[in-house]
Design a protein around this motif. Structure first.
Motif, PDB file in Angstrom:
ATOM      1  N   VAL A  76       0.853  -1.183   0.000  1.00 52.93           N
ATOM      2  CA  VAL A  76       0.000   0.000   0.000  1.00 52.93           C
ATOM      3  C   VAL A  76       0.891   1.235   0.000  1.00 52.93           C
ATOM      4  O   VAL A  76       1.840   1.322   0.794  1.00 52.93           O
ATOM      5  CB  VAL A  76      -0.889   0.024   1.265  1.00 52.93           C
ATOM      6  N   GLU A  77       0.605   2.155  -0.903  1.00 55.59           N
ATOM      7  CA  GLU A  77       1.253   3.468  -0.838  1.00 55.59           C
ATOM      8  C   GLU A  77       0.157   4.461  -0.474  1.00 55.59           C
ATOM      9  O   GLU A  77      -0.763   4.699  -1.260  1.00 55.59           O
ATOM     10  CB  GLU A  77       1.891   3.822  -2.179  1.00 55.59           C
ATOM     11  N   MET A  78       0.268   4.976   0.726  1.00 53.19           N
ATOM     12  CA  MET A  78      -0.806   5.812   1.242  1.00 53.19           C
ATOM     13  C   MET A  78      -0.377   7.267   1.281  1.00 53.19           C
ATOM     14  O   MET A  78       0.595   7.623   1.956  1.00 53.19           O
ATOM     15  CB  MET A  78      -1.158   5.328   2.653  1.00 53.19           C
ATOM     16  N   GLY A  79      -1.083   8.079   0.517  1.00 52.32           N
ATOM     17  CA  GLY A  79      -0.811   9.521   0.537  1.00 52.32           C
ATOM     18  C   GLY A  79      -1.005  10.049   1.948  1.00 52.32           C
ATOM     19  O   GLY A  79      -1.946   9.659   2.642  1.00 52.32           O
ATOM     20  N   GLN A  80      -0.105  10.944   2.357  1.00 53.84           N
ATOM     21  CA  GLN A  80      -0.208  11.413   3.755  1.00 53.84           C
ATOM     22  C   GLN A  80      -1.415  12.313   3.981  1.00 53.84           C
ATOM     23  O   GLN A  80      -1.747  12.638   5.125  1.00 53.84           O
ATOM     24  CB  GLN A  80       1.089  12.087   4.184  1.00 53.84           C
ATOM     25  N   ASP A  81      -2.081  12.715   2.893  1.00 51.55           N
ATOM     26  CA  ASP A  81      -3.299  13.530   3.046  1.00 51.55           C
ATOM     27  C   ASP A  81      -4.570  12.683   2.975  1.00 51.55           C
ATOM     28  O   ASP A  81      -5.659  13.207   2.805  1.00 51.55           O
ATOM     29  CB  ASP A  81      -3.343  14.619   1.965  1.00 51.55           C
ATOM     30  N   VAL A  82      -4.413  11.371   3.084  1.00 50.82           N
ATOM     31  CA  VAL A  82      -5.586  10.491   3.047  1.00 50.82           C
ATOM     32  C   VAL A  82      -6.014  10.149   4.481  1.00 50.82           C
ATOM     33  O   VAL A  82      -5.172   9.871   5.332  1.00 50.82           O
ATOM     34  CB  VAL A  82      -5.262   9.177   2.292  1.00 50.82           C
ATOM     35  N   HIS A  83      -7.315  10.174   4.696  1.00 47.64           N
ATOM     36  CA  HIS A  83      -7.839   9.738   5.991  1.00 47.64           C
ATOM     37  C   HIS A  83      -8.834   8.604   5.738  1.00 47.64           C
ATOM     38  O   HIS A  83      -9.765   8.752   4.939  1.00 47.64           O
ATOM     39  CB  HIS A  83      -8.536  10.924   6.683  1.00 47.64           C
ATOM     40  N   ILE A  84      -8.588   7.437   6.350  1.00 53.79           N
ATOM     41  CA  ILE A  84      -9.473   6.283   6.159  1.00 53.79           C
ATOM     42  C   ILE A  84     -10.621   6.389   7.155  1.00 53.79           C
ATOM     43  O   ILE A  84     -10.382   6.547   8.361  1.00 53.79           O
ATOM     44  CB  ILE A  84      -8.727   4.945   6.417  1.00 53.79           C
ATOM     45  N   THR A  85     -11.840   6.255   6.652  1.00 51.85           N
ATOM     46  CA  THR A  85     -13.004   6.309   7.539  1.00 51.85           C
ATOM     47  C   THR A  85     -13.706   4.956   7.556  1.00 51.85           C
ATOM     48  O   THR A  85     -13.564   4.167   6.628  1.00 51.85           O
ATOM     49  CB  THR A  85     -14.014   7.379   7.061  1.00 51.85           C
ATOM     50  N   GLY A  86     -14.450   4.721   8.594  1.00 50.80           N
ATOM     51  CA  GLY A  86     -15.314   3.529   8.654  1.00 50.80           C
ATOM     52  C   GLY A  86     -14.579   2.236   8.935  1.00 50.80           C
ATOM     53  O   GLY A  86     -15.122   1.155   8.689  1.00 50.80           O
ATOM     54  N   GLU A 131       3.383   2.035   3.028  1.00 52.27           N
ATOM     55  CA  GLU A 131       4.379   3.111   2.960  1.00 52.27           C
ATOM     56  C   GLU A 131       3.642   4.427   2.854  1.00 52.27           C
ATOM     57  O   GLU A 131       2.686   4.541   2.086  1.00 52.27           O
ATOM     58  CB  GLU A 131       5.245   2.956   1.700  1.00 52.27           C
ATOM     59  N   MET A 132       4.110   5.424   3.584  1.00 52.19           N
ATOM     60  CA  MET A 132       3.511   6.757   3.453  1.00 52.19           C
ATOM     61  C   MET A 132       4.198   7.480   2.309  1.00 52.19           C
ATOM     62  O   MET A 132       5.419   7.436   2.173  1.00 52.19           O
ATOM     63  CB  MET A 132       3.709   7.546   4.751  1.00 52.19           C
ATOM     64  N   VAL A 133       3.383   8.124   1.479  1.00 57.10           N
ATOM     65  CA  VAL A 133       3.927   8.882   0.342  1.00 57.10           C
ATOM     66  C   VAL A 133       3.257  10.259   0.328  1.00 57.10           C
ATOM     67  O   VAL A 133       2.212  10.449   0.963  1.00 57.10           O
ATOM     68  CB  VAL A 133       3.680   8.154  -1.005  1.00 57.10           C
ATOM     69  N   PRO A 134       3.818  11.210  -0.408  1.00 59.25           N
ATOM     70  CA  PRO A 134       3.146  12.519  -0.500  1.00 59.25           C
ATOM     71  C   PRO A 134       1.836  12.372  -1.280  1.00 59.25           C
ATOM     72  O   PRO A 134       1.671  11.422  -2.039  1.00 59.25           O
ATOM     73  CB  PRO A 134       4.132  13.381  -1.288  1.00 59.25           C
ATOM     74  N   GLY A 135       0.940  13.320  -1.086  1.00 57.53           N
ATOM     75  CA  GLY A 135      -0.268  13.356  -1.917  1.00 57.53           C
ATOM     76  C   GLY A 135      -1.497  12.806  -1.233  1.00 57.53           C
ATOM     77  O   GLY A 135      -1.490  12.533  -0.024  1.00 57.53           O
ATOM     78  N   SER A 136      -2.564  12.638  -2.034  1.00 50.97           N
ATOM     79  CA  SER A 136      -3.854  12.263  -1.449  1.00 50.97           C
ATOM     80  C   SER A 136      -4.468  11.057  -2.152  1.00 50.97           C
ATOM     81  O   SER A 136      -5.677  10.909  -2.195  1.00 50.97           O
ATOM     82  CB  SER A 136      -4.811  13.452  -1.523  1.00 50.97           C
ATOM     83  N   SER A 137      -3.615  10.204  -2.760  1.00 52.39           N
ATOM     84  CA  SER A 137      -4.194   8.992  -3.331  1.00 52.39           C
ATOM     85  C   SER A 137      -3.692   7.768  -2.571  1.00 52.39           C
ATOM     86  O   SER A 137      -2.730   7.846  -1.784  1.00 52.39           O
ATOM     87  CB  SER A 137      -3.909   8.893  -4.834  1.00 52.39           C
ATOM     88  N   LEU A 138      -4.374   6.657  -2.830  1.00 58.44           N
ATOM     89  CA  LEU A 138      -4.039   5.419  -2.138  1.00 58.44           C
ATOM     90  C   LEU A 138      -3.838   4.355  -3.214  1.00 58.44           C
ATOM     91  O   LEU A 138      -4.757   4.059  -3.974  1.00 58.44           O
ATOM     92  CB  LEU A 138      -5.208   5.037  -1.228  1.00 58.44           C
ATOM     93  N   SER A 139      -2.619   3.824  -3.284  1.00 61.05           N
ATOM     94  CA  SER A 139      -2.340   2.802  -4.291  1.00 61.05           C
ATOM     95  C   SER A 139      -2.215   1.451  -3.594  1.00 61.05           C
ATOM     96  O   SER A 139      -1.525   1.323  -2.573  1.00 61.05           O
ATOM     97  CB  SER A 139      -1.039   3.175  -5.015  1.00 61.05           C
ATOM     98  N   ILE A 140      -2.916   0.446  -4.138  1.00 61.51           N
ATOM     99  CA  ILE A 140      -2.893  -0.890  -3.543  1.00 61.51           C
ATOM    100  C   ILE A 140      -2.460  -1.892  -4.599  1.00 61.51           C
ATOM    101  O   ILE A 140      -3.049  -1.951  -5.677  1.00 61.51           O
ATOM    102  CB  ILE A 140      -4.290  -1.313  -3.026  1.00 61.51           C
ATOM    103  N   THR A 141      -1.423  -2.672  -4.298  1.00 64.95           N
ATOM    104  CA  THR A 141      -0.972  -3.717  -5.210  1.00 64.95           C
ATOM    105  C   THR A 141      -1.085  -5.060  -4.497  1.00 64.95           C
ATOM    106  O   THR A 141      -0.570  -5.208  -3.386  1.00 64.95           O
ATOM    107  CB  THR A 141       0.491  -3.482  -5.636  1.00 64.95           C
ATOM    108  N   VAL A 142      -1.761  -5.998  -5.139  1.00 54.12           N
ATOM    109  CA  VAL A 142      -1.887  -7.341  -4.562  1.00 54.12           C
ATOM    110  C   VAL A 142      -0.983  -8.299  -5.338  1.00 54.12           C
ATOM    111  O   VAL A 142      -1.042  -8.358  -6.563  1.00 54.12           O
ATOM    112  CB  VAL A 142      -3.348  -7.839  -4.603  1.00 54.12           C
ATOM    113  N   VAL A 143      -0.135  -8.997  -4.604  1.00 58.60           N
ATOM    114  CA  VAL A 143       0.779  -9.984  -5.188  1.00 58.60           C
ATOM    115  C   VAL A 143       0.453 -11.346  -4.575  1.00 58.60           C
ATOM    116  O   VAL A 143       0.813 -11.606  -3.427  1.00 58.60           O
ATOM    117  CB  VAL A 143       2.257  -9.643  -4.856  1.00 58.60           C
ATOM    118  N   PRO A 144      -0.239 -12.234  -5.299  1.00 51.86           N
ATOM    119  CA  PRO A 144      -0.444 -13.580  -4.752  1.00 51.86           C
ATOM    120  C   PRO A 144       0.870 -14.353  -4.894  1.00 51.86           C
ATOM    121  O   PRO A 144       1.287 -14.653  -6.006  1.00 51.86           O
ATOM    122  CB  PRO A 144      -1.532 -14.183  -5.654  1.00 51.86           C
ATOM    123  N   LYS A 145       1.535 -14.630  -3.769  1.00 49.99           N
ATOM    124  CA  LYS A 145       2.892 -15.204  -3.860  1.00 49.99           C
ATOM    125  C   LYS A 145       2.848 -16.700  -3.573  1.00 49.99           C
ATOM    126  O   LYS A 145       2.595 -17.122  -2.442  1.00 49.99           O
ATOM    127  CB  LYS A 145       3.817 -14.477  -2.880  1.00 49.99           C
TER     128      LYS A 145
END
Lengths: 280, 175
Positions: A76-86, A131-145
């Motif tokens: 997960v690359e989480m923009g530091q301006d993102v707030h997860i709710t719920g 990982e925290m990254v700049p910005g306000s988007s949330l990137s999710i990568t799934v790797v079935p290993k």
């Protein structure tokens, strides 16, 4: 501050798990097709052609490419301006894995405890890296290993004096020892530098790169090529039954390290190099 | 590219005819079993209890398939790494197991037992799970249903693509 609902994350992870298991990236498919054209040993061609048919059948029939649909590794690359709710992000991701592996009829391969080994029945928990990254988007990568290849991975704390020759020797020894077990043709993710866990982490992240895309640093890229040629000269071949195509690509990532150390981690990846990304 | 057609269960004469490196397509009946099922079979043998199926002359496929979707015979069903069941294999060969299908090399002890009892080891293509599932026409649980993907299934296969990796004379493509 941008708000993202936990349920949106769960839904995204659910789809990513199913897509990653059934739809192999065009980049890997292209490298396997190229390999089939180059391979001269008939039985190795026989195998590579099966892999190509398999990729197409899996896509058409929405069936997993490989029955080992892996342990779900989620970057997960989480923009530091993102707030997860719920809900809590980790719970939301695990809920997505649970529902993706159930709805997608994927194999549940996770045991709750490495000693007692009781199947959790829903492929959770996932291995989650945020990982925290700049910005306000949330990137999710799934790797079935899958673990046929994961089991053949290795890490070594080399000494600075071992240098580049030590790195090459370690990589070739690891590939030789692995033989046919990791389902060659493989892709190698190699992490050089950092600390013990950092080397392993960047080795796995190296597998997320488009297959065959070189490292932007020229000297690292040339080491990737040199290792690829050396590995393919070993003659292990597809499935370890001989041939000229043992690896499809070598991806190296590097990081700063300590004056006294040279950590090297090798994450082995089978030809079913599966990963899918969603950006929320 | 010459591809031989073979029928499972294999006769000893058919096994004798297979050489390391041969490309084959197998039709017939095979049984799945992986780590946990092997462990239980060996426990039964050690307790002098009968195995859940008569292993003499049969073929075991090291696989733990994905669950089938509604209407499917079986989910993705490629081979798993054979060496994990190496320690359990010689006693099964001694009881007449004729052929094994999996991926990757086998131990010296397994190869010696294969020569002694005239058995063959065939490599299926690891990671070709969807292709192999399409070769499986029927799948029935025989034993150990509680093991989920590790239960023993009886499969009817048609034209399953394989390579003879170790023959009954001990010749191996891995050496």
């Amino acid at each position: 501050m941008r708000e993202i609902d936990a349920k949106t994350i769960t839904d995204a992870v659910e789809s990513l798990c199913i897509d990653a298991a059934c739809d192999l990236g065009q980049d890997v498919e292209q490298l396997i097709s190229d390999a089939a054209k180059k391979e001269s040993l008939p039985r190795a061609q026989y195998i590579l052609n099966q892999l190509i048919d398999n990729i197409k059948l899996a896509r058409e029939q929405q069936m997993p490419i490989c029955q080992d649909t892996g342990m779900a590794v989620v970057f997960v690359e989480m923009g530091q301006d993102v707030h997860i709710t719920g809900g809590y992000i980790i719970d939301a991701i695990n809920e997505g894995v649970r529902s993706g592996y159930t709805k997608g009829y994927l194999r549940k391969s996770v045991v709750s405890n490495p000693i007692e080994r009781i199947n959790t029945g829903d492929n959770t928990p996932a291995i989650i890296h945020v990982e925290m990254v700049p910005g306000s988007s949330l990137s999710i990568t799934v790797v079935p290993k899958g673990f046929g290849s994961e089991n053949m991975s290795a890490l070594k704390m080399l000494k600075p004096a071992d240098g580049i020759d030590g790195i090459k020797a370690f990589v070739l020894d690891t590939v030789k020892a692995a033989g046919g077990n990791p389902c060659p043709p493989v892709i190698l993710g190699i992490g050089i530098g950092g600390t013990m866990e950092k080397a392993a982490y960047i080795a796995k992240k190296a597998l997320l790169r488009d297959a065959g895309q070189p490292n932007p640093n020229e000297s690292v890229a040339s080491l990737e090529q040199e290792l690829l040629h050396a590995i393919n000269a070993l003659g292990i071949g597809p499935q370890g039954l001989g041939g000229t195509v043992t690896a499809l690509a070598v991806h190296i990532e590097t990081f700063a390290t300590h004056i006294a150390g040279l950590p090297v981690a090798i994450n082995m990846q089978c030809h079913a190099s599966r990963h899918k990304t969603a950006v929320l | 590219m010459e591809i031989k057609s073979i029928v499972s269960p294999l006769s000893k004469a058919a096994i004798d005819d297979l050489n390391a490196g041969d490309m084959v397509k197998m039709t017939g009946i095979i049984y799945t079993a992986r780590d946990a099922a092997h462990k239980r079979m060996i426990q039964l043998i050690n307790q002098n209890l009968p195995l859940p199926f008569d292993i003499a002359g049969q073929t075991i496929y090291y696989a733990g398939p994905c669950p089938p979707k509604p209407g499917q015979v079986i989910g993705s069903a490629g081979p798993t790494t054979s060496s994990r069941v190496d320690t359990y294999t010689p006693p099964l060969l001694a009881r007449g197991l004729n052929a094994m299908i999996g991926k990757g090399p086998r131990s010296r002890a397994v190869i010696d037992a294969m020569v002694k009892y005239k058995a063959v080891y065939l490599a299926a293509t690891g990671g070709a799970g969807a292709l192999i599932a399409n070769c499986i026409k029927k799948a029935d649980i025989v034993a150990f249903e509680d093991l989920g993907p590790e239960a023993i299934y009886r499969l009817v296969v048609e034209d399953l693509p394989l390579i003879v990796a170790i023959d009954c004379h001990g010749n191996s493509l891995y050496s």
